[in-house]
Design a protein around this motif. Structure first.
Motif, mmCIF file in Angstrom:
data_model
loop_
_atom_site.group_PDB
_atom_site.id
_atom_site.type_symbol
_atom_site.label_atom_id
_atom_site.label_comp_id
_atom_site.label_asym_id
_atom_site.label_seq_id
_atom_site.Cartn_x
_atom_site.Cartn_y
_atom_site.Cartn_z
ATOM 1 N N VAL A 1 7.338 -70.941 -24.212
ATOM 2 C CA VAL A 1 6.864 -72.250 -23.767
ATOM 3 C C VAL A 1 6.068 -72.927 -24.879
ATOM 4 O O VAL A 1 6.246 -74.124 -25.160
ATOM 5 N N LEU A 2 5.189 -72.169 -25.542
ATOM 6 C CA LEU A 2 4.392 -72.715 -26.637
ATOM 7 C C LEU A 2 5.277 -73.149 -27.796
ATOM 8 O O LEU A 2 5.141 -74.262 -28.324
ATOM 9 N N ALA A 3 6.203 -72.284 -28.202
ATOM 10 C CA ALA A 3 7.063 -72.597 -29.346
ATOM 11 C C ALA A 3 7.946 -73.805 -29.064
ATOM 12 O O ALA A 3 8.093 -74.693 -29.912
ATOM 13 N N LEU A 4 8.524 -73.869 -27.872
ATOM 14 C CA LEU A 4 9.411 -74.979 -27.536
ATOM 15 C C LEU A 4 8.661 -76.300 -27.450
ATOM 16 O O LEU A 4 9.159 -77.342 -27.899
ATOM 17 N N SER A 5 7.468 -76.269 -26.870
ATOM 18 C CA SER A 5 6.697 -77.505 -26.734
ATOM 19 C C SER A 5 6.257 -78.025 -28.094
ATOM 20 O O SER A 5 6.345 -79.231 -28.373
ATOM 21 N N VAL A 6 5.796 -77.142 -28.967
ATOM 22 C CA VAL A 6 5.382 -77.556 -30.311
ATOM 23 C C VAL A 6 6.573 -78.107 -31.094
ATOM 24 O O VAL A 6 6.476 -79.146 -31.764
ATOM 25 N N THR A 7 7.716 -77.427 -31.000
ATOM 26 C CA THR A 7 8.917 -77.895 -31.695
ATOM 27 C C THR A 7 9.374 -79.248 -31.169
ATOM 28 O O THR A 7 9.765 -80.130 -31.944
ATOM 29 N N LEU A 8 9.308 -79.427 -29.857
ATOM 30 C CA LEU A 8 9.729 -80.692 -29.252
ATOM 31 C C LEU A 8 8.874 -81.853 -29.737
ATOM 32 O O LEU A 8 9.394 -82.895 -30.158
ATOM 33 N N ALA B 1 4.330 -61.793 -22.523
ATOM 34 C CA ALA B 1 4.195 -62.483 -23.807
ATOM 35 C C ALA B 1 5.406 -63.347 -24.138
ATOM 36 O O ALA B 1 5.257 -64.405 -24.760
ATOM 37 N N LEU B 2 6.591 -62.924 -23.722
ATOM 38 C CA LEU B 2 7.816 -63.621 -24.118
ATOM 39 C C LEU B 2 7.871 -65.040 -23.578
ATOM 40 O O LEU B 2 8.062 -66.004 -24.337
ATOM 41 N N TYR B 3 7.694 -65.211 -22.294
ATOM 42 C CA TYR B 3 7.868 -66.536 -21.691
ATOM 43 C C TYR B 3 6.747 -67.517 -22.061
ATOM 44 O O TYR B 3 7.037 -68.662 -22.426
ATOM 45 N N PRO B 4 5.481 -67.117 -21.984
ATOM 46 C CA PRO B 4 4.441 -68.053 -22.454
ATOM 47 C C PRO B 4 4.585 -68.398 -23.937
ATOM 48 O O PRO B 4 4.355 -69.541 -24.340
ATOM 49 N N GLY B 5 4.979 -67.405 -24.751
ATOM 50 C CA GLY B 5 5.202 -67.681 -26.167
ATOM 51 C C GLY B 5 6.356 -68.643 -26.378
ATOM 52 O O GLY B 5 6.290 -69.521 -27.252
#
Length: 250
Positions: free
Chosen positions: A224-231, A218-222
């Motif tokens: 990836v999602l958070a960083l991409s949305v923030t970017l 859960a940590l790494y896919p989560g």
């Protein structure tokens, strides 16, 4: 396209001799319960979410633009109808409306894309409608009408050029929202099918293994999602500061 298909295929390869391995040099994100590489699954899931988000962002932007133009040149009744439709769509909880439309449209890839396209336009439409009303109140528009210039020509020559910055910024900002909402409804079980390597599917599967200590699922896919949305959100805000003169003055 070939690279995307390759990543998708690698993400689906199961190796039961490598299942539930923690992060290592060989598997930086670890492996899941079927021995699939989580880095490949996270990249494939992000690619899927971005593809859906891009289509939904473009479609919702087109819907917002068409409705705004119709409200501007269609007269008071059409304007009131568009305003009422915007208020109606905005009054319903966004995620609930998205789930309902997605289920009615058959869920899956098509259902999620249609649902997001039909629910992400009200905010931008409200901005575009207000901007077009402001343009219509300017003296040169009255002069154009007095010279017999038609409504369609006014829309093409004056209204559309005036809202280009808002349209571009709105489309960019719609992308991270669409990605996040697609992952949310897929996580809840109303989006993409479980056989798709989507981030929502990956996170939903990971919930069943957290108590077993498989935190990496859960940590790494989560992340990836958070960083991409923030970017993408930051890119949208940067585009707004560059394209919107009023935000630059602020």
């Amino acid at each position: 396209m070939v690279c995307g298909r390759l990543v998708h295929d690698v993400a689906q390869v199961a190796d039961f001799s490598q299942k539930m391995l923690p992060p290592s040099f060989e598997h930086p994100f670890g492996t899941d319960q079927l021995g699939r590489d989580m880095l490949a699954r996270a990249v494939a899931g992000l690619a899927t979410s971005l593809s859906i988000g891009l289509v939904a962002a473009v479609a919702s932007t087109v819907i917002a633009l068409l409705l705004s133009v119709a409200a501007a040149i269609g007269g008071p009744r059409v304007d009131a109808l568009v305003a009422g439709l915007i208020d109606l769509m905005s009054s319903v909880p966004h995620l609930v409306l998205l789930i309902l439309i997605s289920c009615v449209a058959g869920r899956g890839l098509a259902g999620v894309t249609i649902g997001m396209a039909l629910t992400h336009w009200p905010g931008l439409a409200r901005v575009l409608r207000a901007e077009m009303r402001s343009v219509l109140a300017r003296p040169y528009i009255a002069q154009s009408r007095s010279l017999g210039v038609g409504a369609c020509r006014i829309a093409v020559e004056h209204l559309l050029p005036a809202v280009v910055p808002q349209v571009l910024v709105g489309a960019i900002l719609a992308l991270p929202h669409a990605v996040l909402h697609e992952s949310s409804i897929t996580f809840l079980g109303f989006g993409l099918s479980p056989d798709e390597p989507a981030l929502g599917v990956i996170l939903a599967e990971a919930m069943g293994y957290l108590t077993a200590g498989a935190w990496w699922l859960a940590l790494y896919p989560g992340a990836v999602l958070a960083l991409s949305v923030t970017l993408f959100a930051h890119v949208g805000e940067l585009a707004r500061s560059v394209l919107d003169p009023r935000s630059m003055q602020e």
